[in-house]
Enzyme design. Structure first.
Site, PDB file in Angstrom:
ATOM      1  N   ASP A  15      -2.204  15.619 -46.353  1.00 19.85           N
ATOM      2  CA  ASP A  15      -3.441  14.938 -45.918  1.00 19.85           C
ATOM      3  C   ASP A  15      -3.168  13.530 -45.400  1.00 19.85           C
ATOM      4  O   ASP A  15      -4.047  12.660 -45.444  1.00 19.85           O
ATOM      5  CB  ASP A  15      -4.476  14.865 -47.068  1.00 19.85           C
ATOM      6  CG  ASP A  15      -4.725  16.220 -47.691  1.00 19.85           C
ATOM      7  OD1 ASP A  15      -4.981  17.163 -46.929  1.00 19.85           O
ATOM      8  OD2 ASP A  15      -4.661  16.338 -48.927  1.00 19.85           O
ATOM      9  N   LYS A  18      -1.307  13.991 -40.410  1.00 20.38           N
ATOM     10  CA  LYS A  18      -0.283  14.549 -39.517  1.00 20.38           C
ATOM     11  C   LYS A  18      -0.913  15.180 -38.284  1.00 20.38           C
ATOM     12  O   LYS A  18      -0.352  15.127 -37.195  1.00 20.38           O
ATOM     13  CB  LYS A  18       0.547  15.612 -40.244  1.00 20.38           C
ATOM     14  CG  LYS A  18       1.452  15.089 -41.328  1.00 20.38           C
ATOM     15  CD  LYS A  18       2.315  16.191 -41.914  1.00 20.38           C
ATOM     16  CE  LYS A  18       1.525  17.336 -42.509  1.00 20.38           C
ATOM     17  NZ  LYS A  18       0.638  16.962 -43.610  1.00 20.38           N
ATOM     18  N   GLY A  42      -4.989  22.178 -43.367  1.00 23.32           N
ATOM     19  CA  GLY A  42      -5.981  21.862 -42.346  1.00 23.32           C
ATOM     20  C   GLY A  42      -5.634  20.587 -41.608  1.00 23.32           C
ATOM     21  O   GLY A  42      -5.278  19.588 -42.217  1.00 23.32           O
ATOM     22  N   HIS A  43      -5.691  20.635 -40.288  1.00 29.01           N
ATOM     23  CA  HIS A  43      -5.477  19.448 -39.469  1.00 29.01           C
ATOM     24  C   HIS A  43      -6.775  19.143 -38.731  1.00 29.01           C
ATOM     25  O   HIS A  43      -7.310  19.999 -38.036  1.00 29.01           O
ATOM     26  CB  HIS A  43      -4.369  19.677 -38.437  1.00 29.01           C
ATOM     27  CG  HIS A  43      -3.002  19.790 -39.033  1.00 29.01           C
ATOM     28  ND1 HIS A  43      -2.608  19.062 -40.127  1.00 29.01           N
ATOM     29  CD2 HIS A  43      -1.930  20.537 -38.674  1.00 29.01           C
ATOM     30  CE1 HIS A  43      -1.341  19.358 -40.407  1.00 29.01           C
ATOM     31  NE2 HIS A  43      -0.919  20.248 -39.550  1.00 29.01           N
ATOM     32  N   GLN A 226       1.383  20.442 -45.291  1.00 34.95           N
ATOM     33  CA  GLN A 226       1.350  19.735 -46.569  1.00 34.95           C
ATOM     34  C   GLN A 226       2.222  18.475 -46.517  1.00 34.95           C
ATOM     35  O   GLN A 226       2.333  17.861 -45.480  1.00 34.95           O
ATOM     36  CB  GLN A 226       1.757  20.672 -47.726  1.00 34.95           C
ATOM     37  CG  GLN A 226       0.712  21.725 -48.050  1.00 34.95           C
ATOM     38  CD  GLN A 226       0.900  23.017 -47.304  1.00 34.95           C
ATOM     39  OE1 GLN A 226       1.990  23.399 -46.934  1.00 34.95           O
ATOM     40  NE2 GLN A 226      -0.186  23.707 -47.051  1.00 34.95           N
TER      41      GLN A 226
END
Length: 438
Positions: A15, A18, A42-43, A226
């Protein structure tokens, strides 16, 4: 940056932003390849105020001329992948020409979710804080040499036999251990044989594709999922993910050789967050933590889970930079600290009354850490609209210089907001990126 390749890794517990950074950097790359994890990552990318949430497909997809590769180190949920493809198509993204899926990636099936959800909820079991999306059990099957790969899924007879055998075994295990109701193999087969037809046009030998791109002089970015401290080997075990989130995962997760990696770029927040269970030496409890969470909008892009928040941890960052071989650091969410008069930073650990400068391997050692804090002066000025490093408040520059000096990696880029253009590259890093352009 000799080779035209770079690995982008999270330097903390994930988180770190990235997604945005890979999107910003992808302007300099012809190919972006994701090498680990699944749709638990999730991005969030914001371009001109429009929000894109990506789970499996690399952020390079948002650049029209960039190829987006899902490597063999991924565990692929075909239904989640096709859903994401559909959403991107609806937004006008040319997924059919830009996305490539490894024929060697492992497939997540419904029984993986069943096992994980039941295990995580079972009384007496140590809770890891997983997303219950089947990631861990899919990696377990991979290592037990009992998994289904994408190339195997495209063979309908093999797919049918695999699902029947696996459901027979997993239903019995889940019922015996957790009292779970059985899954219907015929129903699963019908759903997944249709998914295989839709998936087939995206499937290729991505190891060959990536190595050929490198041989042709194209620039390739490898995107981790991650963060370093969730790595199966180097993270805060057992409160980790099931794959290699560190830079080394780029090699095994895509099929390129170690000599093909030009540089490693670590992404760190100006503070620290963590989702799920596990030790967190600088965690803030009470109003301070709530305030940081609110100002940083610290809720998961995929799960919506509130993130635990704490001050920047330099021993953790040094460890992360060491195991990744990080050359450059990108610091995100500087703007979240704008209002603070003083900013505490962890510069060392105390365990059982002794000063410790390295990250302990055991959870007991991690849980008994007392962080040694120093306090830096805050800048108490808004940074969101600033686009040049030299125009940052003096105290903000001093904060970054301190972070650079103590962490052992050079700061290459600073982010002061969620949008693509709220980013500034320092001159040396900008010059290094220029050399990557084909």
């Amino acid at each position: 940056m000799q080779a035209k390749t770079a690995v982008v890794v999270g330097a903390q517990w994930g988180d770190e932003g990235k997604g945005k950074i890979v999107d910003v950097l992808s302007e300099n790359f012809s190919v972006v390849a994701r090498y680990a994890g699944g749709h638990n990552a999730g991005h969030t990318v914001i371009i001109g105020g429009q929000k894109f949430i990506l789970q499996l497909i690399p952020c390079g997809i948002l650049r029209p001329d960039c190829q987006a590769v899902i490597g063999n180190g991924i565990v692929l949920d075909p239904i989640a992948f096709l859903r994401e493809v559909g959403k991107l198509r609806d937004l006008g993204v040319n997924v059919d020409k830009q996305v490539f899926v490894s024929n060697r990636a492992q497939v997540i099936l419904p029984y993986h979710r069943m096992i994980e959800l039941a295990a995580e909820s079972a009384p007496g079991r140590q809770k890891i804080g997983t997303t219950s999306r089947g990631i861990g059990p899919a990696y377990e099957d991979k290592m037990a040499r009992n998994g289904l790969r994408v190339v195997d899924m495209l063979n309908s007879n093999l797919l049918k036999t695999h699902i029947q055998n696996a459901c027979h075994e997993k239903n019995a295990i889940a019922h015996a251990l957790f009292g779970t109701e059985p899954l219907n193999p015929a129903q699963i087969y019908e759903e997944y044989v249709k998914a295989a037809e839709q998936l087939a046009p995206f499937v290729t030998d991505t190891a060959y594709l990536l190595n050929q791109a490198i041989r042709d002089g194209k620039s390739v970015m490898f995107e981790g999922a991650q963060g370093t401290m969730l790595d199966i080997d180097h993270g805060t075990y057992p409160f980790v993910t099931s794959s290699s989130a560190t830079a080394g995962g780029a090699i095994t997760g895509t099929g390129v050789g170690p000599t093909a990696i030009g540089t490693v770029i670590g992404v760190t927040k100006a503070y620290v967050t963590r989702v799920g269970e596990g030790p967190f030496p600088t965690e803030l409890h009470g109003p301070e933590g709530e305030d940081l969470r609110a100002r940083g909008h610290e809720f998961g892009a995929v799960t919506g889970r509130p993130r635990r928040c704490g001050w920047l941890d330099l021993p953790l960052l040094r460890y992360s930079n060491m195991v990744n071989g990080t050359e450059w650091l990108v610091v995100t969410k500087m703007d979240v600290l704008d209002s603070l008069a003083e900013i505490p930073v962890c510069v060392g650990y105390e365990i059982d009354g002794k000063r410790v400068d390295t990250m302990p391997a055991d959870v007991r050692g991690l849980e008994s850490i007392k962080p040694i804090l120093t306090t830096l002066k805050g800048w108490q000025e808004p940074t969101e609209q600033i686009r040049e490093y030299d125009k940052l408040p003096k105290a903000a520059q001093e904060y970054l210089r301190f972070l650079e000096k103590e962490s052992g990696a050079r700061i290459g880029m600073v982010s002061t907001g969620p949008d693509r253009d709220q980013t500034m590259a320092l001159p040396d890093f900008a010059q290094a990126l220029k050399s990557l352009e084909a």
